[in-house]
Design a protein around this motif. Structure first.
Motif, PDB file in Angstrom:
ATOM      1  N   ASN A 291       0.827  -1.211   0.000  1.00  0.00           N
ATOM      2  CA  ASN A 291       0.000   0.000   0.000  1.00  0.00           C
ATOM      3  C   ASN A 291       0.856   1.254   0.000  1.00  0.00           C
ATOM      4  N   TYR A 292       1.916   1.261   0.798  1.00  0.00           N
ATOM      5  CA  TYR A 292       2.827   2.407   0.815  1.00  0.00           C
ATOM      6  C   TYR A 292       3.411   2.632  -0.578  1.00  0.00           C
ATOM      7  N   ALA A 293       3.857   1.556  -1.201  1.00  0.00           N
ATOM      8  CA  ALA A 293       4.465   1.665  -2.528  1.00  0.00           C
ATOM      9  C   ALA A 293       3.468   2.220  -3.538  1.00  0.00           C
ATOM     10  N   LYS A 294       2.258   1.730  -3.509  1.00  0.00           N
ATOM     11  CA  LYS A 294       1.228   2.182  -4.454  1.00  0.00           C
ATOM     12  C   LYS A 294       0.900   3.655  -4.234  1.00  0.00           C
ATOM     13  N   GLU A 295       0.729   4.049  -2.973  1.00  0.00           N
ATOM     14  CA  GLU A 295       0.366   5.430  -2.651  1.00  0.00           C
ATOM     15  C   GLU A 295       1.481   6.419  -2.977  1.00  0.00           C
ATOM     16  N   ASN A 296       2.719   5.938  -3.005  1.00  0.00           N
ATOM     17  CA  ASN A 296       3.861   6.829  -3.223  1.00  0.00           C
ATOM     18  C   ASN A 296       4.581   6.578  -4.542  1.00  0.00           C
ATOM     19  N   SER A 297       3.968   5.799  -5.424  1.00  0.00           N
ATOM     20  CA  SER A 297       4.533   5.486  -6.741  1.00  0.00           C
ATOM     21  C   SER A 297       5.963   4.949  -6.639  1.00  0.00           C
ATOM     22  N   VAL A 298       6.148   4.019  -5.713  1.00  0.00           N
ATOM     23  CA  VAL A 298       7.445   3.379  -5.520  1.00  0.00           C
ATOM     24  C   VAL A 298       7.310   1.933  -5.964  1.00  0.00           C
ATOM     25  N   LYS A 299       8.257   1.477  -6.751  1.00  0.00           N
ATOM     26  CA  LYS A 299       8.223   0.095  -7.212  1.00  0.00           C
ATOM     27  C   LYS A 299       8.881  -0.821  -6.177  1.00  0.00           C
ATOM     28  N   ILE A 300       8.292  -2.023  -6.032  1.00  0.00           N
ATOM     29  CA  ILE A 300       8.838  -3.021  -5.118  1.00  0.00           C
ATOM     30  C   ILE A 300       9.379  -4.192  -5.922  1.00  0.00           C
ATOM     31  N   THR A 301      10.562  -4.639  -5.541  1.00  0.00           N
ATOM     32  CA  THR A 301      11.097  -5.910  -6.014  1.00  0.00           C
ATOM     33  C   THR A 301      10.985  -6.879  -4.839  1.00  0.00           C
ATOM     34  N   TRP A 302      10.219  -7.948  -5.025  1.00  0.00           N
ATOM     35  CA  TRP A 302      10.053  -8.955  -3.972  1.00  0.00           C
ATOM     36  C   TRP A 302      11.072 -10.062  -4.175  1.00  0.00           C
ATOM     37  N   ILE A 303      11.748 -10.429  -3.088  1.00  0.00           N
ATOM     38  CA  ILE A 303      12.722 -11.516  -3.118  1.00  0.00           C
ATOM     39  C   ILE A 303      12.338 -12.518  -2.035  1.00  0.00           C
ATOM     40  N   LYS A 304      12.158 -13.759  -2.441  1.00  0.00           N
ATOM     41  CA  LYS A 304      11.804 -14.814  -1.496  1.00  0.00           C
ATOM     42  C   LYS A 304      13.049 -15.264  -0.742  1.00  0.00           C
ATOM     43  N   LYS A 305      12.919 -15.395   0.574  1.00  0.00           N
ATOM     44  CA  LYS A 305      14.039 -15.841   1.402  1.00  0.00           C
ATOM     45  C   LYS A 305      14.378 -17.287   1.071  1.00  0.00           C
ATOM     46  N   ASN A 306      15.644 -17.523   0.771  1.00  0.00           N
ATOM     47  CA  ASN A 306      16.117 -18.891   0.537  1.00  0.00           C
ATOM     48  C   ASN A 306      16.238 -19.611   1.875  1.00  0.00           C
ATOM     49  N   TYR A 307      15.865 -20.884   1.872  1.00  0.00           N
ATOM     50  CA  TYR A 307      15.888 -21.680   3.100  1.00  0.00           C
ATOM     51  C   TYR A 307      16.892 -22.812   2.971  1.00  0.00           C
ATOM     52  N   ALA A 308      17.395 -23.252   4.111  1.00  0.00           N
ATOM     53  CA  ALA A 308      18.282 -24.414   4.138  1.00  0.00           C
ATOM     54  C   ALA A 308      18.148 -25.082   5.501  1.00  0.00           C
ATOM     55  N   VAL A 309      18.344 -26.365   5.521  1.00  0.00           N
ATOM     56  CA  VAL A 309      18.333 -27.104   6.778  1.00  0.00           C
ATOM     57  C   VAL A 309      19.745 -27.157   7.356  1.00  0.00           C
ATOM     58  N   ILE A 310      20.721 -27.320   6.484  1.00  0.00           N
ATOM     59  CA  ILE A 310      22.124 -27.281   6.901  1.00  0.00           C
ATOM     60  C   ILE A 310      22.826 -26.188   6.111  1.00  0.00           C
ATOM     61  N   ARG A 311      23.951 -25.756   6.610  1.00  0.00           N
ATOM     62  CA  ARG A 311      24.772 -24.715   5.958  1.00  0.00           C
ATOM     63  C   ARG A 311      23.989 -23.424   5.735  1.00  0.00           C
ATOM     64  N   THR A 312      23.145 -23.095   6.704  1.00  0.00           N
ATOM     65  CA  THR A 312      22.351 -21.870   6.588  1.00  0.00           C
ATOM     66  C   THR A 312      23.235 -20.636   6.474  1.00  0.00           C
ATOM     67  N   ASP A 313      24.427 -20.681   7.081  1.00  0.00           N
ATOM     68  CA  ASP A 313      25.332 -19.538   6.998  1.00  0.00           C
ATOM     69  C   ASP A 313      25.730 -19.245   5.556  1.00  0.00           C
ATOM     70  N   LEU A 314      25.984 -20.304   4.780  1.00  0.00           N
ATOM     71  CA  LEU A 314      26.344 -20.124   3.367  1.00  0.00           C
ATOM     72  C   LEU A 314      25.161 -19.607   2.551  1.00  0.00           C
ATOM     73  N   VAL A 315      23.980 -20.133   2.841  1.00  0.00           N
ATOM     74  CA  VAL A 315      22.780 -19.701   2.117  1.00  0.00           C
ATOM     75  C   VAL A 315      22.499 -18.225   2.404  1.00  0.00           C
ATOM     76  N   ASN A 316      22.586 -17.826   3.673  1.00  0.00           N
ATOM     77  CA  ASN A 316      22.345 -16.424   4.025  1.00  0.00           C
ATOM     78  C   ASN A 316      23.373 -15.496   3.393  1.00  0.00           C
ATOM     79  N   GLN A 317      24.649 -15.895   3.404  1.00  0.00           N
ATOM     80  CA  GLN A 317      25.706 -15.081   2.800  1.00  0.00           C
ATOM     81  C   GLN A 317      25.491 -14.929   1.293  1.00  0.00           C
ATOM     82  N   ALA A 318      25.175 -16.043   0.637  1.00  0.00           N
ATOM     83  CA  ALA A 318      24.939 -15.999  -0.813  1.00  0.00           C
ATOM     84  C   ALA A 318      23.748 -15.111  -1.141  1.00  0.00           C
TER      85      ALA A 318
END
Length: 134
Positions: free
Chosen positions: A89-116
């Protein structure tokens, strides 16, 4: 021109950790949920708000973005619900474009996934700035 990058995912998925790693990639120190303003990344002001799982937090993130007079806001949100709705709603009211990025998940090596993923988000920021500089 302003831009929002919304990193979305369920709670405890690593959004805050990923955005704090992004802050470090941009030369500052992340502190939990606290908003950080990168005053000069390639001539632009980047506001990164690692917290965002609650409606009030998203509202405070937007206020921090506006107060800092940022060019790009990078914020965490839940997958659906009030936080994404408020940001949209904020973006629409202020003519700001949003890029949505889905959070990558991992069961192991989450540190590498978060860094990447932090590096990927930095690349998105740089590509936005490249487009603006054309």
């Amino acid at each position: 021109m302003k831009k929002i990058i919304g990193l979305y995912g369920c709670s405890n998925s690593g959004k805050t950790t990923t955005l704090n790693l992004l802050i470090e990639l941009l030369g500052e120190k992340g502190y939990g949920d606290a908003p950080i303003t990168i005053s000069n990344h390639r001539g632009k002001k980047i506001v990164i708000t690692p917290g965002g799982d609650e409606d009030d937090v998203i509202k405070n993130n937007i206020e921090a973005f506006e107060k800092a007079e940022g060019d790009i806001l990078v914020t965490a949100t839940r997958t659906t619900g009030q936080t994404t709705g408020y940001l949209s709603n904020y973006a629409k009211e202020n003519s700001v474009k949003i890029t949505w990025i889905k959070k990558n998940y991992a069961v192991i090596r989450t540190d590498l996934v978060n860094q990447a993923q932090a590096e990927d988000i930095k690349a998105v920021i740089d590509s936005i700035i490249d487009e603006w500089d054309k």
